[in-house]
Every structure is written in C-alpha cells, then in structure tokens.
Design an enzyme around this catalytic site. Structure first.
Site, PDB file in Angstrom:
ATOM      1  N   TYR A 173       0.801  -1.227   0.000  1.00 49.47           N
ATOM      2  CA  TYR A 173       0.000   0.000   0.000  1.00 49.47           C
ATOM      3  C   TYR A 173       0.838   1.285   0.000  1.00 49.47           C
ATOM      4  O   TYR A 173       0.281   2.375  -0.087  1.00 49.47           O
ATOM      5  CB  TYR A 173      -0.932   0.006   1.221  1.00 49.47           C
ATOM      6  CG  TYR A 173      -1.896  -1.156   1.209  1.00 49.47           C
ATOM      7  CD1 TYR A 173      -2.790  -1.333   0.159  1.00 49.47           C
ATOM      8  CD2 TYR A 173      -1.908  -2.095   2.239  1.00 49.47           C
ATOM      9  CE1 TYR A 173      -3.674  -2.405   0.135  1.00 49.47           C
ATOM     10  CE2 TYR A 173      -2.787  -3.166   2.235  1.00 49.47           C
ATOM     11  CZ  TYR A 173      -3.663  -3.317   1.181  1.00 49.47           C
ATOM     12  OH  TYR A 173      -4.533  -4.374   1.161  1.00 49.47           O
TER      13      TYR A 173
ATOM     14  N   HIS B 207      -8.208   2.270  -6.014  1.00 50.19           N
ATOM     15  CA  HIS B 207      -7.461   1.348  -5.152  1.00 50.19           C
ATOM     16  C   HIS B 207      -5.974   1.686  -5.208  1.00 50.19           C
ATOM     17  O   HIS B 207      -5.444   2.027  -6.281  1.00 50.19           O
ATOM     18  CB  HIS B 207      -7.644  -0.109  -5.588  1.00 50.19           C
ATOM     19  CG  HIS B 207      -9.059  -0.552  -5.486  1.00 50.19           C
ATOM     20  ND1 HIS B 207      -9.670  -0.810  -4.288  1.00 50.19           N
ATOM     21  CD2 HIS B 207      -9.996  -0.749  -6.440  1.00 50.19           C
ATOM     22  CE1 HIS B 207     -10.925  -1.154  -4.509  1.00 50.19           C
ATOM     23  NE2 HIS B 207     -11.152  -1.116  -5.803  1.00 50.19           N
ATOM     24  N   LEU B 208      -5.324   1.522  -4.087  1.00 45.52           N
ATOM     25  CA  LEU B 208      -3.872   1.712  -4.018  1.00 45.52           C
ATOM     26  C   LEU B 208      -3.159   0.565  -4.739  1.00 45.52           C
ATOM     27  O   LEU B 208      -2.266   0.777  -5.552  1.00 45.52           O
ATOM     28  CB  LEU B 208      -3.431   1.756  -2.554  1.00 45.52           C
ATOM     29  CG  LEU B 208      -3.973   2.935  -1.755  1.00 45.52           C
ATOM     30  CD1 LEU B 208      -4.108   2.556  -0.294  1.00 45.52           C
ATOM     31  CD2 LEU B 208      -3.078   4.142  -1.927  1.00 45.52           C
TER      32      LEU B 208
HETATM   33  O1  CA2 Z   1      -5.666  -1.479  -2.774  1.00 47.99           O
HETATM   34  C1  CA2 Z   1      -6.612  -0.943  -2.192  1.00 47.99           C
HETATM   35  O2  CA2 Z   1      -6.739   0.268  -2.094  1.00 47.99           O
HETATM   36  C2  CA2 Z   1      -7.645  -1.823  -1.485  1.00 47.99           C
HETATM   37  O3  CA2 Z   1      -8.908  -1.176  -1.572  1.00 47.99           O
HETATM   38  C3  CA2 Z   1      -7.190  -1.942  -0.049  1.00 47.99           C
HETATM   39  C4  CA2 Z   1      -8.069  -2.865   0.793  1.00 47.99           C
HETATM   40  C5  CA2 Z   1      -8.251  -4.221   0.104  1.00 47.99           C
HETATM   41  O4  CA2 Z   1      -9.193  -4.999   0.823  1.00 47.99           O
HETATM   42  C6  CA2 Z   1      -8.735  -4.076  -1.337  1.00 47.99           C
HETATM   43  O5  CA2 Z   1      -8.793  -5.358  -1.921  1.00 47.99           O
HETATM   44  C7  CA2 Z   1      -7.797  -3.197  -2.135  1.00 47.99           C
HETATM   45  C8  CA2 Z   1      -7.458  -3.104   2.163  1.00 47.99           C
HETATM   46  C9  CA2 Z   1      -7.130  -1.867   2.932  1.00 47.99           C
HETATM   47  C10 CA2 Z   1      -6.333  -2.261   4.144  1.00 47.99           C
HETATM   48  O6  CA2 Z   1      -5.461  -1.219   4.434  1.00 47.99           O
HETATM   49  C11 CA2 Z   1      -4.390  -1.465   5.222  1.00 47.99           C
HETATM   50  C12 CA2 Z   1      -3.463  -0.480   5.340  1.00 47.99           C
HETATM   51  C13 CA2 Z   1      -2.348  -0.665   6.110  1.00 47.99           C
HETATM   52  C14 CA2 Z   1      -2.174  -1.858   6.797  1.00 47.99           C
HETATM   53  C15 CA2 Z   1      -3.104  -2.852   6.682  1.00 47.99           C
HETATM   54  C16 CA2 Z   1      -4.223  -2.660   5.894  1.00 47.99           C
END
Ligand code: CA2
Length: 157
Positions: free
Chosen positions: A29, A105-106
């Site tokens: 991310y 999405h990131l």
């Molecule tokens: O890539 C993305 O932006 C997502 O929306 C991020 C979501 C994931 O479930 C999608 O499939 C793709 C997850 C966000 C979790 O963010 C975190 C950030 C730091 C540490 C742990 C999780």
C-alpha cells in the site's frame, strides 16, 4: 441536504482499515499515511478549483451514509477497501449518485487473491483506477475533473 457549494466539491470516501496506511504492509500500500494522501488530494483539487471532502470509516453503514451525503457533490471517489468485494448496500447507495463515481485502489486487486478480483460496486462506477499507490487518488481526481468539465466527451457509461 444540498448546498450550492457542493457543485464544486469532490468527495473522497475511504473504507475500512485505510486509517492504518503507512503503518503496515508498505510493500502493498506504500508508505504514505491517509493524512498524507488527504493533504495531496486537497492541494491537487484546490489547484484545479475544487474543494475536497475527505472521509474514512471502518463501518459499512457509515460509508453508506457518507455516499448518501455526497450525492450532491460534483464527483465521488471511493476506495471502499474490503467492502469493494462484499457490499451490496454500498452498491445500492452508489447507484443513487448521478455524479461521476470513480472506484480507487492503491494496489491492483486483480494481481492479488481471487477474492479481490470481483468488485461488487463496479456497476455503479464510471471507471476504476488501481495499482498506483497514492498516485491512484491523484489520477482519479484528474479523471473526475475531466468528467465534470466535459473535456473527456464521455456522457454515458
Ligand atoms: O488497494 C486498495 O486500495 C484496497 O482497496 C485496499 C483494501 C483491500 O481490501 C482491497 O482489496 C484493495 C485493504 C485496505 C487495508 O489497508 C491497510 C493499510 C495498512 C495496513 C493494513 C491494511
């Protein structure tokens, strides 16, 4: 409630766990925090003549309410995080938005586990920008602004 200033406001809505950005899984991310991304989005939208409403919640119903409140905005960017792949309630809310909606999405969900390959909310979105880390948000802002000012020439879809 609708306000006249909403026509120059872009809403950027963020779902669960994105408040943890910058603290874990930087290889997926990136190292920027959500506050860093907000600051970048505020600066960029301001330079293009738009105000920004930037919100995050871990609660599905709150995200639905944020979408409802953003219905009068010029455009909506949404990183629904995990709810992207599960939430019919969020799809239903987004389908009520007449303004352009960009899914952001990131990471690139299609490069990841199969459970992330399906976006439940995609049918309510004009387009998707994914896989560019924090830059995804800036690219999505540019896409939203181009849709709003008509320079893309796209009026359907
Ligand atoms: O890539 C993305 O932006 C997502 O929306 C991020 C979501 C994931 O479930 C999608 O499939 C793709 C997850 C966000 C979790 O963010 C975190 C950030 C730091 C540490 C742990 C999780």
């Amino acid at each position: 409630m609708s306000t006249s200033s909403d026509s120059k406001t872009i809403a950027v809505l963020n779902g669960p766990n994105l408040n943890l950005l910058g603290t874990r899984q930087p290889e997926i991310y990136g190292r920027q925090t959500l506050a860093d991304i907000e600051a970048m989005c505020v600066k960029h939208s301001k330079s293009k003549g738009f105000d920004l409403r930037f919100q995050q919640t871990n609660i599905e119903g709150e995200l639905v309410s944020m979408v409802q409140e953003a219905r009068t905005c010029a455009a909506v960017l949404i990183n629904a995080a995990g709810y992207t792949h599960t939430s019919v309630a969020l799809l239903d809310a987004l389908l009520t938005v007449d303004a352009p909606v960009i899914e952001v999405h990131l990471s690139s969900p299609h490069k990841r586990e199969a459970i992330r390959h399906r976006s439940v909310i995609a049918p309510a979105c004009t387009g998707v920008i994914a896989g560019f880390g924090a830059l995804s948000y800036r690219l999505a802002l540019d896409a939203a602004i181009a849709l709003v000012d008509g320079s893309l020439g796209i009026t359907e879809g």
